[in-house]
Enzyme design. Structure first.
Site, short mmCIF file in Angstrom:
data_model
loop_
_atom_site.label_atom_id
_atom_site.label_comp_id
_atom_site.label_asym_id
_atom_site.label_seq_id
_atom_site.Cartn_x
_atom_site.Cartn_y
_atom_site.Cartn_z
N ARG A 1 50.91 -41.39 -3.07
CA ARG A 1 50.05 -40.55 -2.37
C ARG A 1 50.71 -39.79 -1.30
NH1 ARG A 1 44.52 -43.23 0.30
NH2 ARG A 1 46.04 -44.66 0.90
N TYR B 1 49.24 -48.87 10.60
CA TYR B 1 49.12 -50.36 10.16
C TYR B 1 50.72 -50.81 10.16
CZ TYR B 1 44.70 -50.81 8.00
OH TYR B 1 43.17 -50.85 7.86
N GLU C 1 33.37 -53.85 0.45
CA GLU C 1 33.69 -52.66 1.29
C GLU C 1 32.49 -51.73 0.96
OE1 GLU C 1 37.73 -51.25 1.21
OE2 GLU C 1 36.92 -49.34 0.44
C1 3EB Z 1 41.19 -51.04 5.22
O1 3EB Z 1 40.51 -50.75 6.14
C2 3EB Z 1 40.60 -51.29 4.02
O2 3EB Z 1 43.87 -46.72 1.30
O3 3EB Z 1 42.48 -44.79 1.08
C3 3EB Z 1 39.70 -48.55 3.06
C4 3EB Z 1 39.60 -46.97 2.84
C5 3EB Z 1 40.81 -48.90 2.70
C6 3EB Z 1 40.69 -46.14 2.54
C7 3EB Z 1 42.89 -46.32 1.39
C8 3EB Z 1 41.86 -48.19 1.99
C9 3EB Z 1 41.84 -46.82 1.85
O4 3EB Z 1 42.33 -50.90 5.29
C10 3EB Z 1 41.14 -50.31 2.74
#
Ligand code: 3EB
Length: 327
Positions: A156, A208, A321
């Site tokens: 991506r 992250y 989620e």
């Molecule tokens: C998180 O908060 C949960 O990779 O596009 C949430 C929303 C999450 C979007 C993405 C991943 C994505 O990290 C995972």
């Protein structure tokens, strides 16, 4: 390619109306202003119209509604390469569905999907991407850096290149269980930019730490749409800081998710709470959890339209989620 298109004119854009309705797709596609129609699961009634998308996630609700996006005025639509699209009233819907069998694994397929979508959007007046959904098969398969979700994140990022150099759109990434290993990516864009919103309770995803993969996920927690009247909310789970909270505890994860959603509303300067105007989706990993999730949300978010879908969250310890719209 940088998302560098000019703002055309400062008009106040009324956000698309999003609803769940138990109707036939052809009936809705004939209504003026229909921008997108989403069916869920293998039982969905199909259409060849480029505004129709069959999402590879099964619903827990029978009968399953369609999700419908509607704008003011007339809508045109078409296909360009693998992209299906529609546009009207300053808004653009675009989607791509690619089979991994002919496009490589999750990484290469994501590269192609994002390169095609970004090229397409860059050529349109409605080039400000607000919100993206990503659905891929077996999202948690593989360990560590080669987990399929992490490979998807790499592809991506590669495929989007510098298109989102000014900031990422809001997004969802969820795993499906369809037999065909298809990657589906669809988006909502506008001819004016929105405002990205982060959650002070959570580390921004693109920051992250390394433990979550070589390439951090590229999304914003939410986007205030142009016109300022609607918040488009990314997939939101029980992530606090950067860590997953409440491993193996469904109800505690749901509680934490609602705290995160409320925190996002504060951060966006919106009034607290969700109501009948604010459709949400809940993605549930284990089908046996669906009744508990349903009861919890009925109790805690009474009157809110919630579509419950069977989907894997991108961290294997997360059970649930929620994403959606706050009108
Ligand atoms: C998180 O908060 C949960 O990779 O596009 C949430 C929303 C999450 C979007 C993405 C991943 C994505 O990290 C995972």
């Amino acid at each position: 390619m940088v998302q560098g298109c000019e703002n055309v004119r400062p008009a106040l854009r009324r956000a698309p109306r999003v609803s769940y309705r138990w109707v036939d797709p052809e009936t809705v596609l004939q209504e003026a202003g229909t921008l997108g129609v989403f069916g869920f699961g293998t039982g969905a009634v199909r259409s060849e119209d480029p505004r129709w998308l069959g999402v590879d996630l099964e619903s827990f609700d029978a009968p399953t509604p369609l999700e419908i996006w509607q704008v003011d005025g007339s809508v045109t639509h078409g296909r360009a390469g693998d992209v299906q699209w529609s546009r009207g009233d300053g808004w653009l819907f675009a989607a791509i569905t690619l089979d991994e069998a002919t496009h490589g694994g999750p990484r290469d397929t994501a590269v192609t999907a994002y390169a095609q979508l970004c090229d397409f959007v860059a050529s349109r007046r409605e080039c400000h991407v607000q919100r993206i959904w990503n659905y891929l098969g077996d999202i948690n398969q593989g360990d560590g850096d080669v987990e399929r979700y992490k490979q998807f994140c790499e592809g991506r990022a590669d495929g989007m290149g510098r298109f989102f150099a000014d900031g990422f759109p809001a997004a969802t990434a969820i795993g499906h269980h369809a037999p065909a290993m298809r990657l589906q990516v669809y988006l909502l864009a506008c001819d004016e930019p929105g405002e990205r919103v982060e959650n002070p309770r959570q580390v921004s995803a693109w920051q992250y730490p390394r433990q979550y993969g070589r390439i951090a996920p590229t999304f914003a927690r939410a986007m205030t749409l142009p016109g300022q009247d609607v918040l488009a909310i990314s997939g939101t789970a029980a992530v606090v800081g950067h860590a997953s909270a409440h491993q193996d505890d469904l109800l505690a994860q749901l509680d934490e998710t609602l705290v995160n959603l409320e925190s996002l509303l504060v951060s966006a300067g919106m009034p607290a709470g969700f109501d009948t105007q604010s459709p949400l989706k809940v993605y549930v990993r284990h089908p046996t959890d669906a009744p508990l999730v349903h009861d919890f949300l009925q109790r805690r978010l009474p009157g809110v339209p919630v579509l419950a879908l069977h989907g894997d969250i991108c961290r294997s310890e997360l059970l649930v989620e929620i994403d959606g719209w706050r009108y």
